[in-house]
Enzyme design. Structure first.
Site, PDB file in Angstrom:
ATOM      1  N   VAL A  54       0.813  -1.234   0.000  1.00 23.23           N
ATOM      2  CA  VAL A  54       0.000   0.000   0.000  1.00 23.23           C
ATOM      3  C   VAL A  54       0.838   1.272   0.000  1.00 23.23           C
ATOM      4  CG1 VAL A  54      -2.006  -1.095   1.092  1.00 23.23           C
ATOM      5  CG2 VAL A  54      -0.283   0.037   2.528  1.00 23.23           C
ATOM      6  N   ASN A  80      -7.100  -1.338   6.151  1.00 23.79           N
ATOM      7  CA  ASN A  80      -6.782  -2.048   7.399  1.00 23.79           C
ATOM      8  C   ASN A  80      -5.280  -2.262   7.611  1.00 23.79           C
ATOM      9  OD1 ASN A  80      -7.258  -4.243   9.572  1.00 23.79           O
ATOM     10  ND2 ASN A  80      -6.227  -5.358   7.924  1.00 23.79           N
ATOM     11  N   SER A 132      -7.463   3.474  15.759  1.00 24.53           N
ATOM     12  CA  SER A 132      -7.072   2.761  16.987  1.00 24.53           C
ATOM     13  C   SER A 132      -7.430   3.618  18.189  1.00 24.53           C
ATOM     14  CB  SER A 132      -5.560   2.521  16.982  1.00 24.53           C
ATOM     15  OG  SER A 132      -5.115   2.150  18.271  1.00 24.53           O
ATOM     16  N   TYR A 145       2.843   5.885  15.563  1.00 26.82           N
ATOM     17  CA  TYR A 145       1.570   5.162  15.390  1.00 26.82           C
ATOM     18  C   TYR A 145       0.373   6.059  15.767  1.00 26.82           C
ATOM     19  CZ  TYR A 145      -1.658   1.164  15.826  1.00 26.82           C
ATOM     20  OH  TYR A 145      -2.699   0.284  15.687  1.00 26.82           O
ATOM     21  N   ALA A 146       0.502   6.763  16.898  1.00 24.12           N
ATOM     22  CA  ALA A 146      -0.592   7.645  17.356  1.00 24.12           C
ATOM     23  C   ALA A 146      -0.866   8.739  16.322  1.00 24.12           C
ATOM     24  CB  ALA A 146      -0.230   8.261  18.701  1.00 24.12           C
ATOM     25  N   ALA A 147       0.211   9.290  15.758  1.00 28.73           N
ATOM     26  CA  ALA A 147       0.050  10.352  14.750  1.00 28.73           C
ATOM     27  C   ALA A 147      -0.728   9.822  13.548  1.00 28.73           C
ATOM     28  CB  ALA A 147       1.413  10.879  14.314  1.00 28.73           C
ATOM     29  N   LYS A 149      -2.785   7.175  13.434  1.00 25.86           N
ATOM     30  CA  LYS A 149      -4.163   6.748  13.743  1.00 25.86           C
ATOM     31  C   LYS A 149      -5.070   7.945  14.025  1.00 25.86           C
ATOM     32  CE  LYS A 149      -3.518   2.409  13.007  1.00 25.86           C
ATOM     33  NZ  LYS A 149      -4.147   1.791  11.834  1.00 25.86           N
TER      34      LYS A 149
HETATM   35  P1  NDP Z   1      -1.399  -7.761  11.820  1.00 31.21           P
HETATM   36  O1  NDP Z   1       0.042  -7.409  12.008  1.00 31.21           O
HETATM   37  O2  NDP Z   1      -1.886  -9.062  12.320  1.00 31.21           O
HETATM   38  O3  NDP Z   1      -1.798  -7.624  10.278  1.00 31.21           O
HETATM   39  C1  NDP Z   1      -1.476  -6.499   9.537  1.00 31.21           C
HETATM   40  C2  NDP Z   1      -1.474  -6.873   8.084  1.00 31.21           C
HETATM   41  O4  NDP Z   1      -1.144  -5.716   7.308  1.00 31.21           O
HETATM   42  C3  NDP Z   1      -0.407  -7.937   7.766  1.00 31.21           C
HETATM   43  O5  NDP Z   1      -0.936  -8.946   6.948  1.00 31.21           O
HETATM   44  C4  NDP Z   1       0.660  -7.125   7.056  1.00 31.21           C
HETATM   45  O6  NDP Z   1       1.413  -7.855   6.113  1.00 31.21           O
HETATM   46  C5  NDP Z   1      -0.191  -6.092   6.330  1.00 31.21           C
HETATM   47  N1  NDP Z   1       0.649  -5.000   5.871  1.00 31.21           N
HETATM   48  C6  NDP Z   1       1.594  -4.329   6.559  1.00 31.21           C
HETATM   49  N2  NDP Z   1       2.194  -3.452   5.768  1.00 31.21           N
HETATM   50  C7  NDP Z   1       1.620  -3.544   4.536  1.00 31.21           C
HETATM   51  C8  NDP Z   1       1.818  -2.902   3.296  1.00 31.21           C
HETATM   52  N3  NDP Z   1       2.767  -1.965   3.152  1.00 31.21           N
HETATM   53  N4  NDP Z   1       1.045  -3.252   2.244  1.00 31.21           N
HETATM   54  C9  NDP Z   1       0.107  -4.208   2.382  1.00 31.21           C
HETATM   55  N5  NDP Z   1      -0.127  -4.874   3.520  1.00 31.21           N
HETATM   56  C10 NDP Z   1       0.627  -4.546   4.596  1.00 31.21           C
HETATM   57  O7  NDP Z   1      -2.186  -6.547  12.516  1.00 31.21           O
HETATM   58  P2  NDP Z   1      -3.746  -6.418  12.903  1.00 31.21           P
HETATM   59  O8  NDP Z   1      -4.566  -7.312  12.090  1.00 31.21           O
HETATM   60  O9  NDP Z   1      -3.851  -6.450  14.362  1.00 31.21           O
HETATM   61  O10 NDP Z   1      -3.971  -4.896  12.486  1.00 31.21           O
HETATM   62  C11 NDP Z   1      -4.856  -4.494  11.450  1.00 31.21           C
HETATM   63  C12 NDP Z   1      -5.146  -3.014  11.623  1.00 31.21           C
HETATM   64  O11 NDP Z   1      -5.802  -2.802  12.870  1.00 31.21           O
HETATM   65  C13 NDP Z   1      -3.892  -2.138  11.649  1.00 31.21           C
HETATM   66  O12 NDP Z   1      -4.142  -0.937  10.969  1.00 31.21           O
HETATM   67  C14 NDP Z   1      -3.706  -1.858  13.137  1.00 31.21           C
HETATM   68  O13 NDP Z   1      -3.009  -0.682  13.365  1.00 31.21           O
HETATM   69  C15 NDP Z   1      -5.145  -1.788  13.594  1.00 31.21           C
HETATM   70  N6  NDP Z   1      -5.357  -1.987  15.019  1.00 31.21           N
HETATM   71  C16 NDP Z   1      -5.045  -3.200  15.585  1.00 31.21           C
HETATM   72  C17 NDP Z   1      -5.225  -3.377  16.942  1.00 31.21           C
HETATM   73  C18 NDP Z   1      -4.895  -4.656  17.628  1.00 31.21           C
HETATM   74  O14 NDP Z   1      -4.819  -4.659  18.866  1.00 31.21           O
HETATM   75  N7  NDP Z   1      -4.718  -5.771  16.919  1.00 31.21           N
HETATM   76  C19 NDP Z   1      -5.755  -2.293  17.795  1.00 31.21           C
HETATM   77  C20 NDP Z   1      -6.080  -1.088  17.078  1.00 31.21           C
HETATM   78  C21 NDP Z   1      -5.879  -0.967  15.734  1.00 31.21           C
HETATM   79  P3  NDP Z   1       2.948  -8.271   6.384  1.00 31.21           P
HETATM   80  O15 NDP Z   1       2.868  -9.649   6.916  1.00 31.21           O
HETATM   81  O16 NDP Z   1       3.582  -8.190   5.047  1.00 31.21           O
HETATM   82  O17 NDP Z   1       3.520  -7.283   7.367  1.00 31.21           O
END
Ligand code: NDP
Length: 239
Positions: A54, A80, A132, A145-147, A149
């Site tokens: 992304v 996401n 978040s 991260y805070a910035a 979100k």
């Molecule tokens: P995970 O780390 O489990 O999953 C994140 C996914 O995003 C991974 O599959 C990762 O792939 C993918 N990703 C990262 N960078 C990129 C990129 N440049 N292009 C495409 N895909 C990418 O995290 P979560 O599922 O927990 O998080 C999902 C969202 O929810 C995030 O935005 C997170 O900030 C937010 N969130 C999560 C919370 C939590 O407690 N779990 C709380 C609040 C918000 P790869 O394996 O390649 O890194």
């Protein structure tokens, strides 16, 4: 079937919250395209993987064009994909700062600018940005991260206004999850997770499916009068 015949694009769909949303959306009748840097960690009917970083705008444009050509529509976009690179402000490297901005903020912009335009032409659509609790309350060691979100919330409100012009019914909302059990919490010490759980009214961390159900509501026509909102799904967190 609350998403029957809808085409949903979910970034970071290979695992974690993205996986939970992809699986639930598919169960509700959607065709799901899960975008990620690496292949899916699961198999599910009607969930198709497409490789896309992304942070790379041309790849985002390319993937959006391909999906529109192949599926004829994009009804739902869930921004996401997200990462963390935690450090106290005075110890944070430029790389840690920039990489989180690139994925969590620019990545959201990169896809939305193509999908939003398409949805406006189509006259409708639902965009869901994953923020978040940290974007609302801040957190020690997470200035980058805070910035991002917090930024996602202001992007949500701006796009809710921009994409509702010219009579288009493109809704843009955010979800602000609390701490939810996925790989992103792998580096957080158990002691801290226990403390986070105690800070919620429900006394526990969230499950990915609980975030996915909120996304399902915002994606569906049941939320046809909901736009520009931030839905907290955090067990009643008090930070
Ligand atoms: P995970 O780390 O489990 O999953 C994140 C996914 O995003 C991974 O599959 C990762 O792939 C993918 N990703 C990262 N960078 C990129 C990129 N440049 N292009 C495409 N895909 C990418 O995290 P979560 O599922 O927990 O998080 C999902 C969202 O929810 C995030 O935005 C997170 O900030 C937010 N969130 C999560 C919370 C939590 O407690 N779990 C709380 C609040 C918000 P790869 O394996 O390649 O890194």
């Amino acid at each position: 079937m609350r998403l029957k015949n809808k085409v949903a694009l979910i970034t970071g769909g290979a695992r974690g919250l993205g996986q939970a949303m992809a699986e639930l959306f598919s169960d509700e009748g959607a065709k799901v395209i899960a975008l990620d840097r690496e292949a899916l960690t699961y198999q599910k009917e009607n969930v198709l993987f497409m490789e896309c970083d992304v942070t790379h705008a041309p790849s985002c444009q390319d993937v959006v064009e391909k999906i529109v050509k192949e599926f004829g529509s994009i009804d739902v976009l869930v921004n996401n994909a997200g990462i963390t690179r935690d450090a106290l402000t005075h110890k944070m490297t430029d790389e840690a700062w920039q990489s989180v901005i690139d994925v969590n903020l620019t990545g959201v912009f990169n896809l939305t600018r193509y999908v939003g335009e398409w949805m406006m032409e189509q006259g409708k659509g639902s965009i869901i940005n994953i923020s978040s609790v940290v974007g609302t309350y801040g957190n020690i060691g997470q200035i980058n991260y805070a910035a991002t979100k917090g930024g996602v919330v202001s992007m949500t409100k701006t796009w809710a206004k921009e994409y509702a012009r010219k009579g288009a019914a493109v809704r843009v909302n955010a979800i602000a999850p609390g701490y939810t059990m996925t790989d992103i919490l792998k580096t957080v010490p158990q002691e801290l997770l226990d403390r986070f759980a105690k800070m919620t009214m429900l006394g526990r961390l969230g499950e990915p499916k609980e975030i996915a159900y909120a996304a399902l509501f915002l994606a569906s026509d049941e939320a046809s009068y909901v736009t520009g909102q931030v839905l907290g799904v955090d067990g009643g967190m008090r930070l």
